[in-house]
Structures are given as structure tokens and as C-alpha cells.
Design a protein around this motif. Structure first.
Motif, PDB file in Angstrom:
ATOM      1  N   SER A  14       0.838  -1.205   0.000  1.00 31.07           N
ATOM      2  CA  SER A  14       0.000   0.000   0.000  1.00 31.07           C
ATOM      3  C   SER A  14       0.871   1.252   0.000  1.00 31.07           C
ATOM      4  O   SER A  14       0.577   2.237  -0.689  1.00 31.07           O
ATOM      5  N   LEU A  15       1.969   1.201   0.764  1.00 34.82           N
ATOM      6  CA  LEU A  15       2.899   2.324   0.811  1.00 34.82           C
ATOM      7  C   LEU A  15       3.539   2.555  -0.554  1.00 34.82           C
ATOM      8  O   LEU A  15       3.625   3.693  -1.039  1.00 34.82           O
ATOM      9  N   LEU A  16       3.984   1.472  -1.191  1.00 37.54           N
ATOM     10  CA  LEU A  16       4.600   1.574  -2.524  1.00 37.54           C
ATOM     11  C   LEU A  16       3.595   2.073  -3.550  1.00 37.54           C
ATOM     12  O   LEU A  16       3.895   2.947  -4.375  1.00 37.54           O
ATOM     13  N   SER A  17       2.386   1.533  -3.510  1.00 41.19           N
ATOM     14  CA  SER A  17       1.352   1.913  -4.470  1.00 41.19           C
ATOM     15  C   SER A  17       1.004   3.386  -4.342  1.00 41.19           C
ATOM     16  O   SER A  17       0.884   4.097  -5.344  1.00 41.19           O
ATOM     17  N   GLY A  18       0.876   3.852  -3.101  1.00 40.03           N
ATOM     18  CA  GLY A  18       0.556   5.258  -2.884  1.00 40.03           C
ATOM     19  C   GLY A  18       1.687   6.188  -3.267  1.00 40.03           C
ATOM     20  O   GLY A  18       1.461   7.276  -3.799  1.00 40.03           O
ATOM     21  N   SER A  19       2.917   5.749  -3.035  1.00 40.15           N
ATOM     22  CA  SER A  19       4.082   6.594  -3.326  1.00 40.15           C
ATOM     23  C   SER A  19       4.315   6.770  -4.821  1.00 40.15           C
ATOM     24  O   SER A  19       4.693   7.851  -5.280  1.00 40.15           O
ATOM     25  N   PHE A  20       4.101   5.686  -5.572  1.00 42.30           N
ATOM     26  CA  PHE A  20       4.429   5.726  -7.004  1.00 42.30           C
ATOM     27  C   PHE A  20       3.208   5.662  -7.913  1.00 42.30           C
ATOM     28  O   PHE A  20       3.344   5.600  -9.132  1.00 42.30           O
ATOM     29  N   HIS A  21       2.003   5.681  -7.287  1.00 44.65           N
ATOM     30  CA  HIS A  21       0.744   5.669  -8.039  1.00 44.65           C
ATOM     31  C   HIS A  21       0.693   4.496  -9.022  1.00 44.65           C
ATOM     32  O   HIS A  21       0.419   4.657 -10.210  1.00 44.65           O
ATOM     33  N   LEU A  22       1.014   3.307  -8.498  1.00 41.98           N
ATOM     34  CA  LEU A  22       1.028   2.109  -9.317  1.00 41.98           C
ATOM     35  C   LEU A  22       0.200   1.004  -8.660  1.00 41.98           C
ATOM     36  O   LEU A  22       0.294   0.807  -7.446  1.00 41.98           O
ATOM     37  N   PRO A  23      -0.614   0.271  -9.437  1.00 42.87           N
ATOM     38  CA  PRO A  23      -1.343  -0.873  -8.889  1.00 42.87           C
ATOM     39  C   PRO A  23      -0.358  -1.964  -8.464  1.00 42.87           C
ATOM     40  O   PRO A  23       0.733  -2.084  -9.035  1.00 42.87           O
ATOM     41  N   ILE A  24      -0.737  -2.763  -7.472  1.00 38.16           N
ATOM     42  CA  ILE A  24       0.119  -3.851  -7.005  1.00 38.16           C
ATOM     43  C   ILE A  24      -0.724  -5.093  -6.736  1.00 38.16           C
ATOM     44  O   ILE A  24      -1.809  -5.014  -6.155  1.00 38.16           O
ATOM     45  N   PHE A  25      -0.213  -6.261  -7.173  1.00 35.85           N
ATOM     46  CA  PHE A  25      -0.844  -7.551  -6.912  1.00 35.85           C
ATOM     47  C   PHE A  25       0.176  -8.439  -6.212  1.00 35.85           C
ATOM     48  O   PHE A  25       1.358  -8.403  -6.542  1.00 35.85           O
ATOM     49  N   PHE A  26      -0.291  -9.261  -5.288  1.00 36.25           N
ATOM     50  CA  PHE A  26       0.584 -10.265  -4.685  1.00 36.25           C
ATOM     51  C   PHE A  26       0.077 -11.636  -5.113  1.00 36.25           C
ATOM     52  O   PHE A  26      -1.049 -12.030  -4.802  1.00 36.25           O
ATOM     53  N   VAL A  27       0.921 -12.346  -5.869  1.00 42.86           N
ATOM     54  CA  VAL A  27       0.532 -13.636  -6.456  1.00 42.86           C
ATOM     55  C   VAL A  27       1.265 -14.769  -5.744  1.00 42.86           C
ATOM     56  O   VAL A  27       2.496 -14.754  -5.634  1.00 42.86           O
ATOM     57  N   LEU A  28       0.518 -15.766  -5.280  1.00 42.61           N
ATOM     58  CA  LEU A  28       1.096 -16.926  -4.611  1.00 42.61           C
ATOM     59  C   LEU A  28       1.719 -17.874  -5.632  1.00 42.61           C
ATOM     60  O   LEU A  28       1.378 -17.824  -6.825  1.00 42.61           O
TER      61      LEU A  28
END
Length: 416
Positions: A14-28
Motif C-alpha cells: 500500500s505504501l509503494l502503491s501510494g508513493s508511485f501511483h502504481l497498482p500492485i498484486f501479490f501472487v502466490l
């Protein structure tokens, strides 16, 4: 993965996404998406929220992990970062960050994608999607990758090392076939330029003209991402036109290298016809690459046929060691002949003494550097193992009738 670790990772994302305005997914590792941080970002209408299409687009295997951040780039112009997450020395999944764009897309580029994918009803959505993506240049993307990897795995990696480790991914291409799902692909994209560097094009044509097959194998600088647009209605059509232009230039270079014009033009016709039959980026690139290697090989055969095996072996040795300090005796040893006999044999076939030929090869390399690079004269002299700059200038003038400075002024593309 414990609930606490999962919550910590989600907070970091969430911190990274907010800082760089990029979507993020975590894939198992099994391919399931554990969580996503999307916010108000919209999804690409060309592949919607289809997980498998996204994985195919990225050539992504959820089970694979890497000890550095991986930069994936697609033929839809999108950039993604893949960060393998390691907990207690165990791989627990991959954080996918993106997409972003390397540069703003022109309207005709987006129109070409809409036409190729036949998504005319969604044209407004496609335009809105690409216009909404953040612009992240390659240097900044590398910095973000290092920050994200450090934040997630607590390991700070050098930017240069990340860049080097990503080279194999930059030169590998997967399919983009408009007959599939209006398919997916990846290819290196350099956001610094919309057209390729003319110096690199000239260098590639020089390699073909000289028949340097080994150099061609290592020549990966001229990426298709920097070739501009030759069709506003279709990306595939644009790439075909670019391929035809490349094959035409390679044909001329092969003729200049000694290939019979009729042979070269017949090969050109064959490759262009094959190119026209292709409907995927991967197949287009294969045909163009095969054309370059075929033309270079034909030049090499012509050059080899002109000399005996012994002399050809010695010429290759001189060329491969053009940056080293070599002399007549070194080359005679390669030929396994006495220096005196070898001298006569070499002069008879080549028309130059061994020493003169060594000088010529070194001067030809110096000419290439003066034409294609901005390497200082003192460094060129040192690289080619000349004893001093004044001697280098004297030898250069003997072979070219001008000084290195005059040659650069007359031949360097940037000075024209």
C-alpha cells in the motif's frame, strides 16, 4: 505465510502503491492472487481482469523466483515490476507492480492497437486507460525496483547490477498474435526514444557488410521499440513495414559486402514475402532476424572463398585480437609456418604485408568508433594498443589520407 507477515506485506505494498501511483498484486506460487492494491486505477480493456491473460502477457510463471527485481515490458507498451518475496529463505510469492508507460502514447499508436484488437466499441475506454497510466522512465523504474526490493526483502541491490540482470529479459520476446486473444507479448522498450539511434543502424549494416557473424549474434542494441510508426491503422502493419525497410537496407549492405546482386535481391524477395504472411510479432521478428543472419552469412562465404583456409584463419585471428598488441610472428605461429614463408604467402593473397594488414584492421575499428561513438581519441588509441597518439595519427592518416579528427568531422553521423 503467517497472517502477521501477510498484513505487513500488504501495508508495504500500500505504501509503494501510494508513493508511485502504481497498482500492485501479490501472487502466490500456485497462481492465486492473495491481495491487490488497485485504488481508483482502471484495468486495461484489452485484457480486462483476466489473470491468465495478464500472466501470459508477462510471460510469468508464479512458481519462478529471482534474487533481483525483474522488469517486464509488453507489446502493449506497459511496464511491470516483479518482486519475488522471500521469507525465512523460502519463496512465498511475487509482488507485481504496474502497469506504467515509458512515455506518453500518441493517439495513432492507441488507434493502431484498437484496430489490431478489433475493440472499436471500447475505443473510448482504451484511450482513457492509456491516458490514465503514470509515465515512468526507465531510469526511474530501475530506482523504484531497487526501493521496492529493499522494502520487501530488506536487501539493497545496486542499480547497475539490477540493469545487467534484466538484460536477458529485455532481449527475449513472446508472441503478440492478433488472431489469439488479440494476444500478448513482451519486448524491450526504451522510453528514451521513439526512433532508433541511426548510429546503431549504421553499425548493424557495417556488421552485415563485413560478414561478422559472431558480432551479429551479440548485437542486441537495435530494439524494435525504437523504430517509430510506419502505419497509423495497425501496429502489426507498422512492424511489417519496419521489417521490410530493415531487410531492404540489409540487402544493400550484403551487395556492398560482395554478395552477387541477383542472389541478394532474390533473398530479399523471399524474406519480404514471408514477412507479409506473418500475423504475430514473434514471427515477424524471427523472419527479420533470419534475414540479417542469412545476408551476413552470405557475405562471410564470399570473403572466405577469396582466401585459403590458412589465410582466412589468420585474418580471423587478427580481427578477433584487434584490441591486443599482435605482430607478424604471433600470426605466423597461428598459421604454423615460418615467419618468412608466411610473409610471402600472406602478401601474395592479401596484397598487404602482415603488419600493414594488422594496421588496417585496427584503423578500420578506429573508424567505426569515430563514426558510431563519442569515444575520445586518446581512449581509442589506448584501446587499440598503439604506443602513442602521434603514432596512431600517423598510421591513421597513412590509411585514410586524413587525421582522426578530420575523419570524425566528415563521417560521424551526429556531425552531419
Amino acid at each position: 505465510m503467517s497472517d502477521q507477515a501477510n498484513a505487513t506485506l500488504k501495508n508495504l505494498c500500500s505504501l509503494l502503491s501510494g508513493s508511485f501511483h502504481l497498482p500492485i498484486f501479490f501472487v502466490l506460487p500456485n497462481g492465486d492472487i492473495s491481495f491487490e492494491v488497485i485504488g481508483d486505477r482502471i484495468l486495461n480493456p484489452l485484457y480486462k481482469n483476466d489473470k491468465q491473460l495478464l500472466f501470459t502477457l508477462l510471460d510469468f510463471d508464479p512458481k519462478e523466483h529471482y534474487n533481483f527485481p525483474v522488469i517486464k515490458k509488453t507489446h502493449l507498451y506497459e511496464n511491470y515490476l516483479l518482486i519475488s518475496v522471500i521469507e525465512k529463505k523460502q519463496f512465498i510469492g511475487t509482488v507485481i507492480i504496474g502497469p506504467s508507460l515509458p512515455y506518453p502514447l500518441f493517439e495513432h499508436t492507441i488507434t493502431g492497437l484498437i484496430n489490431d484488437f478489433h475493440v472499436f466499441a471500447k475505443s473510448e475506454q482504451v484511450f482513457h486507460y492509456f491516458k490514465s497510466l503514470p509515465i515512468t522512465k526507465s531510469e526511474r523504474l530501475l530506482n523504484i525496483s531497487a526501493i521496492a526490493y529493499h522494502l520487501i526483502n530488506n536487501i539493497l541491490l545496486p542499480i547497475k547490477w539490477i540493469e545487467e540482470e534484466n538484460k536477458p529479459f529485455s532481449h527475449k520476446t513472446i508472441d503478440y498474435d492478433i488472431n489469439l486473444v488479440k494476444s500478448t507479448a513482451k519486448n524491450p522498450v526504451d522510453p528514451a526514444a521513439m526512433h532508433h539511434n541511426p548510429l546503431l543502424e549504421k553499425q548493424l549494416l557495417s556488421i552485415i557488410r563485413e560478414g561478422h557473424i559472431e558480432e551479429l549474434k551479440n548485437f542486441t542494441k537495435l530494439g524494435v521499440e525504437n523504430t517509430g510508426v510506419l502505419s497509423k491503422s495497425s501496429y502489426i502493419r507498422s512492424r511489417k513495414n519496419i521489417g521490410i525497410a530493415g531487410i531492404t537496407l540489409a540487402t544493400r549492405a550484403a551487395i556492398e559486402g560482395g554478395v552477387h546482386p541477383e542472389v541478394a535481391f532474390n533473398l530479399s524477395d523471399l524474406f519480404i514475402q514471408r514477412l507479409e504472411d506473418m500475423n504475430s510479432i514473434q514471427d515477424l521478428e524471427k523472419v527479420q532476424l533470419e534475414a540479417f543472419f542469412t545476408f551476413t552469412n552470405n557475405v562471410l562465404k564470399v570473403k572466405k572463398s577469396q582466401n585459403s583456409k590458412t589465410i582466412t584463419k589468420c585474418k580471423n585471428y587478427i580481427y578477433n585480437n584487434r584490441y591486443e598488441k599482435i605482430n607478424h610472428e604471433d600470426v605466423a605461429n597461428i598459421a604454423e609456418l615460418s615467419p618468412s614463408y608466411f610473409s610471402v604467402l600472406f602478401k601474395k593473397e592479401i596484397g598487404l604485408s602482415v603488419s600493414e594488414y594488422i594496421q588496417k584492421v585496427k584503423i578500420d575499428e578506429a573508424k567505426n568508433m569515430l563514426e558510431f561513438t563519442n569515444t575520445p581519441l586518446s581512449e581509442i588509441c589506448s584501446l587499440l594498443n598503439f604506443s602513442d597518439q602521434s603514432y596512431f595519427t600517423k598510421v591513421f592518416k597513412k590509411h585514410t589520407k586524413m587525421t582522426p579528427k578530420q575523419y570524425k568531422e566528415n563521417h560521424h553521423l551526429d556531425s552531419k
